[in-house]
Design a protein around this motif. Structure first.
Motif, PDB file in Angstrom:
ATOM      1  N   ASP A  23     -18.037  18.044 -32.125  1.00  0.00           N
ATOM      2  CA  ASP A  23     -17.187  17.131 -32.880  1.00  0.00           C
ATOM      3  C   ASP A  23     -15.757  17.078 -32.359  1.00  0.00           C
ATOM      4  OD1 ASP A  23     -15.559  19.169 -34.707  1.00  0.00           O
ATOM      5  OD2 ASP A  23     -17.647  19.809 -34.715  1.00  0.00           O
ATOM      6  N   LYS A  61     -18.646  10.972 -24.558  1.00  0.00           N
ATOM      7  CA  LYS A  61     -18.926  10.119 -25.716  1.00  0.00           C
ATOM      8  C   LYS A  61     -20.323  10.396 -26.272  1.00  0.00           C
ATOM      9  CE  LYS A  61     -19.088   5.284 -27.200  1.00  0.00           C
ATOM     10  NZ  LYS A  61     -18.911   3.870 -26.787  1.00  0.00           N
ATOM     11  N   ASP A  67     -17.805  10.884 -35.860  1.00  0.00           N
ATOM     12  CA  ASP A  67     -16.455  11.106 -36.377  1.00  0.00           C
ATOM     13  C   ASP A  67     -15.690  12.116 -35.532  1.00  0.00           C
ATOM     14  OD1 ASP A  67     -17.898  13.355 -37.046  1.00  0.00           O
ATOM     15  OD2 ASP A  67     -17.045  13.552 -39.054  1.00  0.00           O
ATOM     16  N   SER A  69     -13.387  13.692 -32.290  1.00  0.00           N
ATOM     17  CA  SER A  69     -12.117  13.377 -31.648  1.00  0.00           C
ATOM     18  C   SER A  69     -12.113  13.926 -30.225  1.00  0.00           C
ATOM     19  CB  SER A  69     -10.940  13.988 -32.426  1.00  0.00           C
ATOM     20  OG  SER A  69     -10.658  13.266 -33.604  1.00  0.00           O
ATOM     21  N   GLN A  99      -6.650   6.080 -30.547  1.00  0.00           N
ATOM     22  CA  GLN A  99      -6.249   6.175 -31.955  1.00  0.00           C
ATOM     23  C   GLN A  99      -4.819   6.691 -32.103  1.00  0.00           C
ATOM     24  OE1 GLN A  99      -9.298   7.413 -34.694  1.00  0.00           O
ATOM     25  NE2 GLN A  99      -7.837   8.394 -36.054  1.00  0.00           N
ATOM     26  N   HIS A 141      -5.374  10.642 -27.919  1.00  0.00           N
ATOM     27  CA  HIS A 141      -6.401  10.924 -28.926  1.00  0.00           C
ATOM     28  C   HIS A 141      -7.364   9.750 -28.947  1.00  0.00           C
ATOM     29  CE1 HIS A 141      -7.590  10.905 -33.416  1.00  0.00           C
ATOM     30  NE2 HIS A 141      -8.429  11.676 -32.755  1.00  0.00           N
ATOM     31  N   THR A 143     -11.214   8.124 -29.900  1.00  0.00           N
ATOM     32  CA  THR A 143     -12.347   8.221 -30.824  1.00  0.00           C
ATOM     33  C   THR A 143     -13.296   7.061 -30.554  1.00  0.00           C
ATOM     34  OG1 THR A 143     -11.228   6.938 -32.564  1.00  0.00           O
ATOM     35  CG2 THR A 143     -10.940   9.336 -32.599  1.00  0.00           C
ATOM     36  N   LYS A 144     -14.468   7.119 -31.183  1.00  0.00           N
ATOM     37  CA  LYS A 144     -15.453   6.057 -30.985  1.00  0.00           C
ATOM     38  C   LYS A 144     -15.107   4.785 -31.754  1.00  0.00           C
ATOM     39  CE  LYS A 144     -19.424   9.031 -29.963  1.00  0.00           C
ATOM     40  NZ  LYS A 144     -20.835   9.373 -30.322  1.00  0.00           N
ATOM     41  N   VAL A 148     -11.003   7.527 -37.320  1.00  0.00           N
ATOM     42  CA  VAL A 148     -11.430   8.877 -37.675  1.00  0.00           C
ATOM     43  C   VAL A 148     -10.325   9.575 -38.472  1.00  0.00           C
ATOM     44  CG1 VAL A 148     -12.026  11.154 -36.754  1.00  0.00           C
ATOM     45  CG2 VAL A 148     -12.964   9.084 -35.685  1.00  0.00           C
ATOM     46  N   HIS A 215      -7.541  17.982 -36.053  1.00  0.00           N
ATOM     47  CA  HIS A 215      -8.927  17.524 -36.211  1.00  0.00           C
ATOM     48  C   HIS A 215      -9.436  17.806 -37.614  1.00  0.00           C
ATOM     49  CE1 HIS A 215     -12.958  16.431 -35.138  1.00  0.00           C
ATOM     50  NE2 HIS A 215     -13.428  17.650 -35.251  1.00  0.00           N
TER      51      HIS A 215
END
Length: 266
Positions: A23, A61, A67, A69, A99, A141, A143-144, A148, A215
């Motif tokens: 994660d 990825k 969720d 980071s 992000q 930072h 994220t997908k 998040v 996180h």
């Protein structure tokens, strides 16, 4: 704590990790600036390098939870200032969403309210008529999804003006505010680089710890570093008692140093 320190090329090792198994990713890849690593050749064409970055980032990825980071530390040379942004554009074209952008401040001079100037931190001075000393690096930072949630106060700082605690309703009465996107994190002072920091490009353990706090999953964090180096991220995971850590390193000597550093924490 489950600890996996894996020797090998991240492009070969990452595909062996289960999808969604981590994660949090905190890492700093080679910068393609001709740094003298023991094993990795840090010189290739810009197009080849960015293509390589997209390959390992695609695997990052895949192993990251929805969720999760991904904190990517990237620096630059004064003569090559676009490099971090070119890497960022390559990874946000189809893979990730940017992000937050953090500035890792290595050295800074501030003026106090009384007018005193205080300098703190470490930097590598350069001799140039064109460029100033480079005292910071980026931490992107990624994220997908771009939405998040983070634990902003988990990485926060106390209020300097304590009257703000009661004045602003969002404080909830806590003497803790969001630190923001400038992180002053100096290198630890060492006596011998060959013995204490035998790697040409490292980040401080405290940098990883800051990412873990932000996180917000605490000891349940499953942390991955696909470019382990001499193990700063592994040391952070051990010090913070994280549930799971995976590190991948191409060079056997650097990996051995990482293991030695972890043994000193036992």
């Amino acid at each position: 704590m489950t600890l996996h320190l894996l020797l090998g090329d991240c492009l070969q090792v990452l595909p062996t990790l289960p999808a969604g198994s981590h994660d949090l990713v905190v890492t700093s890849p080679p910068y393609n600036l001709g740094i003298a690593y023991r094993t990795y050749d840090d010189r290739s064409s810009r197009a080849e390098f960015l293509d390589w970055c997209q390959q390992w980032a695609a695997e990052v990825k895949r192993v990251l939870t929805p969720d999760g980071s991904f904190f990517l530390n990237v620096g630059a040379a004064p003569s090559n200032p676009l490099f971090p942004h070119q890497v960022l554009l390559a990874l946000t074209d189809e893979l990730f969403v940017l992000q937050n952008t953090f500035h890792w401040i290595k050295s800074i001079t501030v003026q106090t309210r009384s007018g005193e100037s205080i300098s703190a931190g470490h930097f590598k001075p350069i001799n140039s008529k064109r460029y100033v000393n480079d005292c910071h690096e980026y931490v992107f930072h990624l994220t997908k999804t771009g939405d998040v949630p983070l634990d902003r106060r988990g990485a926060g700082v106390p209020y300097q003006d304590k009257s703000n605690i009661a004045r602003w309703g969002h404080t909830g009465g806590q003497d803790l505010r969001c630190r923001g996107n400038t992180w002053f994190i100096p290198y630890e002072t060492i006596n011998s680089r060959d013995k204490e920091r035998p790697h040409p490009a490292t980040f401080p353990v405290a940098l990883v710890e800051q990412c873990v706090r932000l996180h917000g999953k605490g000891e349940e964090t499953r942390l991955l570093d696909p470019f382990l180096g001499i193990g700063s991220s592994a040391v952070a995971a051990k010090r913070m008692g994280l549930a799971h850590f995976t590190g991948i390193e191409l060079d056997d000597h650097y990996l051995a140093v990482a293991k030695e550093r972890l043994e000193t924490l036992l």
